[in-house]
Design an enzyme around this catalytic site. Structure first.
Site: not given
Lengths: 474, 246
Positions: A138-140, A144, A180
């Protein structure tokens, strides 16, 4: 009193080295451990920024990371070493990944299609590995992801992640449901943190960036700006970089579909397409050359308003999008086992609406000294078997987008099937039980038995039902 | 330290024995019985004897509304429940009744609070059936972990960053990390009368050192428990509930 985070300090036996990163949410130090606790690989310690004025979301994210990182395994995630008590000394010690950050690679974009496919398929492998462990990232985003020297992608920072069987600590914190701005999926913007296909959307944004050097939706500063992606069709990548081939554009735009059901249904399928460009089924997406005009965009916006409710209704976190590999012996097209194998394949495919079927034929390598006839040359033989494979699967009437046909020349069928299963994240191998000629051999010498014994997934061994046994007079 | 949390046993010795065996195999060193030992089922005496034995060895034992109904009137019970209370009154010995009457409503142990219904006015037997009810319970308990029964379905409530309670339906058998920096309220499930269409007995194991909570479902021979209910002349509906988990 918390030990000060600075080089030279020792926390729970870990000695802090250089500070590698100091960001809004915390610190990353390289650390060493006393010999008896040394895991044998380089380590980092990640610790949240704590104190007055720091947002609580930082420590919430840290709690999520402490829940999820220890249970993840495999090369796609940093290996976990230790965690500190959240209420006293919160930290995580884990493997230090040496390699290249995706940020650096994206800084060089646009990359040639082959490079996009190489990096993209490694990334898709990593996402698939995490998804099979019940976790959605959920935050690729570029910061990261790291690439190991061997090319494997590693996902970092699970502070926004969601585990299917753990309480979602961020479920109700609506302000933080979104990751993001440039990468967040339409589902997350609608406060749904339970869909693995959200990661596939972010993967699409990364592929778009790798291929064009630009972000498909920019980096909107407002929530309204982010919501554009619920309906807006991004510019086709080839309009930004004419070297993007239709197959790559097809893959990227399919990942970026606003409605999750229209995207790929698993990261394994994306990895497969990136590795087999010739097998990608091209749709209208591949042929787009410019952004959609006002009326089509308006129609999409209108449709998105109608779909909004449907999006929220999906509950099931694990999507059944299996890759099924069936081994077909095209060297013996008249073998009595073919109808049974076809029937089994038909039944399995009917059970899994989002399947991907790989039909594989392993043929013996062409003999040295090719004969004059076309059928005897290596390429002629290859073509002949591919035709037989197509003929075999034809009665199943499957859409070509769900199907791939593979003819591999190899001496060792077992090793080839196992390699293919691993490389393509196969969920189920279907093959025939030993036939009458092989039955004379011990069971463990058959392809079916050795594949079953060593497969990375389930194996369905299909046998022709035995007829009634005739009783013979003595 | 692993603590087995068992509630709403409802005179079902078969289910209780199965859960205790399961908890023993999974390393339970302490036991907390969260009330409702009698009512609905055939064997109130058998269950109370087991609880007395464990309590003598230091286990937590609390009073539930059915246990209280044995000594006091139980006006708000339905007909089947009243029949089962009457059955318990007839079959329990004076010593067993004295034990039930002596039980407390709430017990505390450091950061943990045990209660049958809700820590907010436990004597009112309010159900924790919403995040706001869980919030009231956690606030009254003033502890990080509150373990309750009364509601028969397993459920976990947790506090988010804004102090709101959120509801989570656990998957049986999965250890859930429950870190001590937020408040948790767990409904541990019913040993003797589950109502989610799954007759398997329910209980929960709390690993205090690892800060983990595992909700379990334990299959047992519910037909035997149901037959005993029929044999002692209790209403058929009570036998059906145990047999089908409804």
């Amino acid at each position: 009193m918390r030990e000060r985070l600075q080089p030279g300090a020792t926390i729970d036996g870990f000695r802090l080295g250089e500070c590698l990163h100091k960001g809004g949410t915390g610190y990353i130090f390289s650390v060493t451990a006393p010999p008896e606790r040394d895991p044998g690989f380089p380590m980092v310690m990640k610790a949240p920024a704590l104190g007055p004025g720091e947002p609580t979301i930082g420590i919430d994210s840290f709690e999520i990371e402490q829940m999820i990182v220890p249970i993840l395994t495999g090369p796609s995630v940093p290996r976990f070493v230790a965690a500190g008590d959240l209420t006293a000394t919160p930290y995580i010690v884990m493997e230090r990944i040496d390699g290249e950050g995706l940020e650096k690679i994206i800084a060089q974009a646009p990359l040639p299609p082959g490079e996009v496919a190489r990096v993209g398929s490694a990334l898709a492998d990593a996402v698939h590995s995490v998804h099979t462990q019940q976790v959605i990232h959920l935050d690729l985003k570029p910061e990261n992801v790291m690439l190991r020297p061997n090319g494997d992608a590693v996902l970092l920072d699970f502070g926004f992640a969601r585990h299917a069987r753990y309480p979602d600590l961020l479920a109700e914190s609506k302000d933080f449901a979104a990751g993001s701005a440039a990468y967040v999926s339409p589902e997350q913007l609608q406060n749904d943190r339970s869909d693995p296909r959200s990661d596939l959307f972010a993967l699409g944004v990364l592929l778009f960036e790798l291929a064009t050097g630009t972000q498909p939706f920019g980096e909107p500063q407002t929530y309204a700006g982010m919501r554009d992606r619920l309906w807006r069709e991004p510019l086709p990548p080839c309009a930004l970089n004419e070297r993007v081939p239709p197959w790559l554009q097809e893959i990227i735009l399919r990942c970026l579909e606003p409605v999750a059901a229209a995207r790929y249904q698993s990261a394994a399928q994306i990895a497969f397409d990136l590795r087999h460009p010739e097998q990608v089924t091209l749709s209208e997406r591949a042929g787009r050359t410019e952004g959609a005009g006002f009326f089509p965009q308006f129609a999409r916006w209108w449709q998105s308003r109608r779909d909004r409710h449907a999006l929220g209704r999906r509950q099931n976190i694990a999507i059944r999008a299996p890759v099924i590999m069936v081994a077909v012996d095209t060297e013996h097209p008249d073998d009595e086992r073919h109808p049974s194998l076809q029937l089994a394949t038909r039944q399995l495919v009917a059970l899994n609406p989002e399947f991907r079927l790989m039909c594989v034929s392993v043929v013996r390598a062409a003999p040295l000294g090719e004969g004059p006839a076309d059928a005897d040359t290596a390429s002629g033989k290859h073509l002949e078997h591919k035709t037989r494979l197509r003929h075999w699967v034809e009665p199943l009437k499957l859409p070509s987008s769900r199907l791939s046909l593979l003819v591999v020349e190899a001496a060792n069928a077992t090793a080839t099937l196992l390699d293919l299963a691993r490389a393509n994240h196969v969920d189920l191998i279907v093959l025939g039980a030993p036939g009458p000629t092989e039955r004379a051999l011990a069971w463990w010498r058959s392809v079916a038995s050795s594949v079953t014994a060593n497969a990375p997934c389930s194996v369905y061994v299909v046998r022709v039902p035995e007829g009634p046994v005739e009783s013979r007079p003595d | 330290m692993r603590i087995a949390l068992l509630s709403d046993i409802h005179a079902n010795t078969e289910a209780l024995t199965a859960c205790l065996r399961h908890a023993g195999e999974h390393g339970a060193q302490r036991f907390a019985f969260l009330g409702d030992f009698v009512g609905y089922g055939a064997d109130p005496g058998g269950v109370v004897d087991i609880v007395i034995r464990y309590a003598a060895e230091g286990a937590v034992a609390l009073k539930g509304n059915h246990d209280q109904a044995v000594e006091k009137s139980a006006g708000y019970f339905n007909e089947a429940a009243l029949a089962a209370i009457e059955w318990a009154r007839q079959t329990l010995s004076d010593e067993q009744k004295r034990f039930l009457a002596s039980l407390p409503l709430v017990a505390r142990d450091g950061t943990v609070c045990y209660v049958h219904a809700s820590a907010a006015s436990p004597e009112r037997w309010d159900y924790i059936d919403s995040p706001s009810a869980a919030k009231r319970c956690a606030e009254a308990a003033k502890s990080l972990y509150t373990f309750c029964g009364h509601v028969h379905d397993q459920l976990l409530y947790f506090e988010d960053a804004n102090g709101r309670m959120c509801e989570f339906r656990p998957t049986p058998g999965t250890p859930i990390p429950v870190r001590s920096r937020r408040r948790w309220v767990a409904i541990v499930g019913s040993v003797g009368q589950p109502r989610d269409r799954n007759p398997a007995a329910a209980y929960t194991l709390f690993d205090r050192g690892r800060e983990q909570l595992t909700f379990y479902r334990v299959p047992y021979d519910a037909m035997v428990a149901a037959d005993r209910i029929r044999k002692c002349g209790l209403p058929e509906s009570l036998a059906c509930r145990v047999e089908l988990g409804i």
